[in-house]
Design an enzyme around this catalytic site. Structure first.
Site, PDB file in Angstrom:
ATOM      1  N   CYS A 289      -4.713  13.336  12.963  1.00 12.60           N
ATOM      2  CA  CYS A 289      -4.712  11.904  12.699  1.00 12.60           C
ATOM      3  C   CYS A 289      -4.575  11.211  14.044  1.00 12.60           C
ATOM      4  O   CYS A 289      -3.973  11.734  14.965  1.00 12.60           O
ATOM      5  CB  CYS A 289      -3.537  11.586  11.787  1.00 12.60           C
ATOM      6  SG  CYS A 289      -3.222   9.851  11.650  1.00 12.60           S
TER       7      CYS A 289
ATOM      8  N   ARG B  83      -4.327  10.802   4.521  1.00 17.06           N
ATOM      9  CA  ARG B  83      -3.253  11.773   4.571  1.00 17.06           C
ATOM     10  C   ARG B  83      -2.338  11.717   3.350  1.00 17.06           C
ATOM     11  O   ARG B  83      -1.839  12.750   2.888  1.00 17.06           O
ATOM     12  CB  ARG B  83      -2.439  11.412   5.815  1.00 17.06           C
ATOM     13  CG  ARG B  83      -1.764  12.494   6.466  1.00 17.06           C
ATOM     14  CD  ARG B  83      -0.871  11.932   7.527  1.00 17.06           C
ATOM     15  NE  ARG B  83       0.486  12.330   7.231  1.00 17.06           N
ATOM     16  CZ  ARG B  83       0.936  13.533   7.431  1.00 17.06           C
ATOM     17  NH1 ARG B  83       0.177  14.459   7.941  1.00 17.06           N
ATOM     18  NH2 ARG B  83       2.179  13.840   7.122  1.00 17.06           N
TER      19      ARG B  83
ATOM     20  N   ARG C  53       1.121  14.913  12.976  1.00 18.82           N
ATOM     21  CA  ARG C  53       1.598  14.656  11.615  1.00 18.82           C
ATOM     22  C   ARG C  53       1.512  15.879  10.694  1.00 18.82           C
ATOM     23  O   ARG C  53       0.712  15.917   9.765  1.00 18.82           O
ATOM     24  CB  ARG C  53       0.850  13.472  11.000  1.00 18.82           C
ATOM     25  CG  ARG C  53       1.044  12.220  11.793  1.00 18.82           C
ATOM     26  CD  ARG C  53       0.312  11.054  11.188  1.00 18.82           C
ATOM     27  NE  ARG C  53       1.076  10.376  10.169  1.00 18.82           N
ATOM     28  CZ  ARG C  53       0.665   9.261   9.570  1.00 18.82           C
ATOM     29  NH1 ARG C  53      -0.494   8.732   9.871  1.00 18.82           N
ATOM     30  NH2 ARG C  53       1.400   8.696   8.650  1.00 18.82           N
TER      31      ARG C  53
ATOM     32  N   LYS D  79       0.839  -1.210   0.000  1.00 17.79           N
ATOM     33  CA  LYS D  79       0.000   0.000   0.000  1.00 17.79           C
ATOM     34  C   LYS D  79       0.874   1.261   0.000  1.00 17.79           C
ATOM     35  O   LYS D  79       0.624   2.194  -0.753  1.00 17.79           O
ATOM     36  CB  LYS D  79      -0.900  -0.004   1.242  1.00 17.79           C
ATOM     37  CG  LYS D  79      -1.587   1.318   1.505  1.00 17.79           C
ATOM     38  CD  LYS D  79      -2.420   1.289   2.769  1.00 17.79           C
ATOM     39  CE  LYS D  79      -1.685   1.631   4.040  1.00 17.79           C
ATOM     40  NZ  LYS D  79      -1.306   3.034   4.216  1.00 17.79           N
ATOM     41  N   ASN D  80       1.891   1.267   0.853  1.00 18.39           N
ATOM     42  CA  ASN D  80       2.691   2.489   0.993  1.00 18.39           C
ATOM     43  C   ASN D  80       3.611   2.741  -0.202  1.00 18.39           C
ATOM     44  O   ASN D  80       4.175   3.831  -0.332  1.00 18.39           O
ATOM     45  CB  ASN D  80       3.518   2.446   2.289  1.00 18.39           C
ATOM     46  CG  ASN D  80       2.643   2.688   3.506  1.00 18.39           C
ATOM     47  OD1 ASN D  80       1.461   3.002   3.370  1.00 18.39           O
ATOM     48  ND2 ASN D  80       3.224   2.549   4.685  1.00 18.39           N
TER      49      ASN D  80
ATOM     50  N   ARG E  61      -8.742  -0.390   4.923  1.00 20.50           N
ATOM     51  CA  ARG E  61      -7.880   0.600   4.259  1.00 20.50           C
ATOM     52  C   ARG E  61      -6.549  -0.027   3.871  1.00 20.50           C
ATOM     53  O   ARG E  61      -5.943   0.373   2.882  1.00 20.50           O
ATOM     54  CB  ARG E  61      -7.582   1.765   5.211  1.00 20.50           C
ATOM     55  CG  ARG E  61      -8.706   2.735   5.410  1.00 20.50           C
ATOM     56  CD  ARG E  61      -8.221   3.876   6.269  1.00 20.50           C
ATOM     57  NE  ARG E  61      -6.865   4.257   5.869  1.00 20.50           N
ATOM     58  CZ  ARG E  61      -5.943   4.752   6.675  1.00 20.50           C
ATOM     59  NH1 ARG E  61      -6.201   4.950   7.942  1.00 20.50           N
ATOM     60  NH2 ARG E  61      -4.754   5.063   6.217  1.00 20.50           N
TER      61      ARG E  61
ATOM     62  N   ASP F 145       5.375   0.836  11.723  1.00 24.53           N
ATOM     63  CA  ASP F 145       4.140   0.168  11.295  1.00 24.53           C
ATOM     64  C   ASP F 145       4.060  -1.294  11.752  1.00 24.53           C
ATOM     65  O   ASP F 145       3.052  -1.966  11.516  1.00 24.53           O
ATOM     66  CB  ASP F 145       3.993   0.234   9.760  1.00 24.53           C
ATOM     67  CG  ASP F 145       3.616   1.635   9.295  1.00 24.53           C
ATOM     68  OD1 ASP F 145       3.286   2.477  10.152  1.00 24.53           O
ATOM     69  OD2 ASP F 145       3.651   1.884   8.080  1.00 24.53           O
TER      70      ASP F 145
ATOM     71  N   ILE G   4       9.030   7.422  16.237  1.00 27.04           N
ATOM     72  CA  ILE G   4       8.574   8.098  15.006  1.00 27.04           C
ATOM     73  C   ILE G   4       7.312   8.930  15.264  1.00 27.04           C
ATOM     74  O   ILE G   4       7.240  10.092  14.865  1.00 27.04           O
ATOM     75  CB  ILE G   4       8.286   7.082  13.874  1.00 27.04           C
ATOM     76  CG1 ILE G   4       9.471   6.137  13.657  1.00 27.04           C
ATOM     77  CG2 ILE G   4       7.896   7.790  12.572  1.00 27.04           C
ATOM     78  CD1 ILE G   4      10.687   6.747  13.033  1.00 27.04           C
TER      79      ILE G   4
END
Ligand code: UD1
Length: 447
Positions: free
Chosen positions: A142, A118, A147, A46-47, A424, A332, A354
């Protein structure tokens, strides 16, 4: 992997087929206690997919993507954003998405779409580079922290853009086009590196990005841009050099495997026991996870482009991790790893560097019987004998999947509410887990 082949332009027959709409208010019912055994094919990342799709705004030609996780809610949202801007989109066959933006017909990415995701802010750099003007809604807050997008905007300013903020929108203009610049990021940002790398491909002269993100998704985007005719050096290092060109053309690009999905299943089998064969994954993208998983007791073996993960019944050993930009431990995967530590022998510590506020899964895991205490950005997890099923609420994407993992090993039944986040980012999660023996089903919203 990118082929030199040029994608077939879209024809009149090509239409974007909307996916089956799943209700985000649906719930998951999971009965714990089954070992995971069998094969899972890992989806495209996805990213990687999201920035790649935004790159379509840089060229009038078609871009054809294979291994696209087309079932994901985020992909559907970004297609809608791109369609608003003038992109035509079509599915050709399973996992193939074709995008073409002959002309950018609207320069405004509206709030009602950007607020859903985002990553929509990644249209800013490409639109500005191609048309000298772009207006994008600010993404807003978020669940996992504030962010901001200051690094994206400061970089574009350094490239000669004028930036104005008005009524929740960022309006960027570069009437004479963007110019190359030497930009040193004060902090590593995946999104800012992607946005500026795309913008720089069509800028005049040379851009140097220092302290750039080194994630595999950045390399994948860079490889696609190079196949489109961009001049980029230093991908996968902290210094990326981009020499602007006048025009980019189309290409065919194969999206890399989702390292976060793969890592999630590796942690899953570590928790439940059993043997999983994970197909189409890249183990070299998960070096920071392999060490802690082996320490905890997972056996990992490569077999071509598959990885076999096996865990026998021995107790899990507690271990410590700290999230960092790639090649460090991925934020993640933090929630999933913490879930695994809840059942370890002794204790483990997780430090999140992060994002602020990325421990939203902690209260829910504690409701399932975990013993986790947080101190600022660290959490101490003391291993317990067992987790027990409960009704829990998914808060963000990775927190949601962490609750699913906990449920797979918990005693009794867990109901995960509001699985909107999972849809998502995890393609066919229920079907994939059912196929390897999990007792999981999607049920409708609570009456
Ligand atoms: C991407 C990933 C997300 C992952 C994250 C970190 C996508 C679509 N999303 O998000 O899944 O968790 O990388 O690996 O690829 N920051 C600023 N100013 C900015 C931009 C970022 O302060 O202008 C901060 C953020 O608040 C955060 C940190 O920098 O604390 C890292 O964010 P960034 O790498 O930009 O994450 P995303 O690209 O949003």
């Amino acid at each position: 992997m990118t082929q030199a082949a040029i994608a077939q332009p879209l024809s009149a027959e090509d239409i974007f087929a909307p996916q089956t709409q799943k209700s985000g208010m649906d719930r998951l019912r999971i009965v714990g206690g089954q070992r995971l055994n069998g094969t899972i094919e890992v989806s495209g990342a996805k990213n990687a997919a999201l920035p790649l799709m935004c790159a379509t705004l840089l060229s009038e030609d078609a871009l054809q993507f294979t291994n696209m996780p087309t079932e994901l809610g985020d992909i559907r949202t970004l297609v809608a954003v791109l369609q608003k801007l003038g992109t035509r989109a079509a599915y050709r066959e399973d996992g193939v998405l074709v995008l073409q933006t002959k002309e950018i017909t609207s320069l405004r990415a509206p709030y009602d779409l950007v607020r859903k995701m985002r990553a929509s802010v990644l249209v800013l750099g490409p639109m500005l580079a191609r048309n000298g003007e772009a207006e994008v809604s600010l993404p807003g807050g978020c669940a996992i922290g504030t962010r901001p997008i200051d690094l994206h905007l400061d970089g574009l300013k350094a490239m000669g853009a004028e930036i104005k903020l008005n009524e929740g929108y960022v309006k960027a203009t570069a009437k004479d086009g963007l110019k190359g610049a030497h930009i040193t990021f004060p902090k590593v940002s995946v999104g800012a590196t992607e946005n500026l790398m795309m913008a720089a491909t069509l800028a005049k002269g040379e851009t140097i990005l220092e302290n750039a993100a080194m994630e595999p998704e950045i390399v994948d985007l860079g490889d696609c841009l190079i196949a489109m005719g961009a001049k980029i050096e230093g991908l996968g290092t902290a210094t990326i050099k981009i020499t602007g060109v006048d025009k980019l053309h189309g290409c065919v690009h194969d999206v890399i495997a989702d390292r976060i999905e793969a890592g999630t299943w590796m942690i899953g089998v570590c928790l439940t026991g059993g043997t999983l064969r994970l197909e189409k994954m890249r183990l070299d993208h998960l070096n920071s996870l392999i060490g802690p998983l082996k320490e905890a007791g997972l056996e990992i073996e490569e077999d071509g482009d598959a990885v076999i993960c096996h865990r026998n019944g021995k107790p899990l050993i507690g271990t410590d991790i700290m999230t960092e930009p790639f090649p460090g431990f991925a934020t993640d995967l933090q929630a999933q790893f913490m879930t695994m530590l809840t059942l370890c022998q002794g204790a483990g510590m997780v430090t999140e560097t992060i994002f602020e506020n990325r421990f939203m899964h902690v209260p829910e895991l504690n409701r399932m019987g975990a013993d986790i205490r947080t101190h600022g950005n660290s959490a101490i997890i003391r291993g317990v004998e067992k987790l027990t099923g409960a009704e829990v609420m998914a808060t963000d994407l990775r927190a949601s999947v962490a609750l699913v993992l906990a449920a797979l090993v918990a005693e009794g039944t867990t109901i995960v509410n509001r699985i909107y986040h999972l849809d998502r980012g995890y393609e066919n999660i229920v079907e994939k887990l059912q196929a390897v023996g999990a007792n999981i089903e999607r049920i409708g919203p609570a009456a």
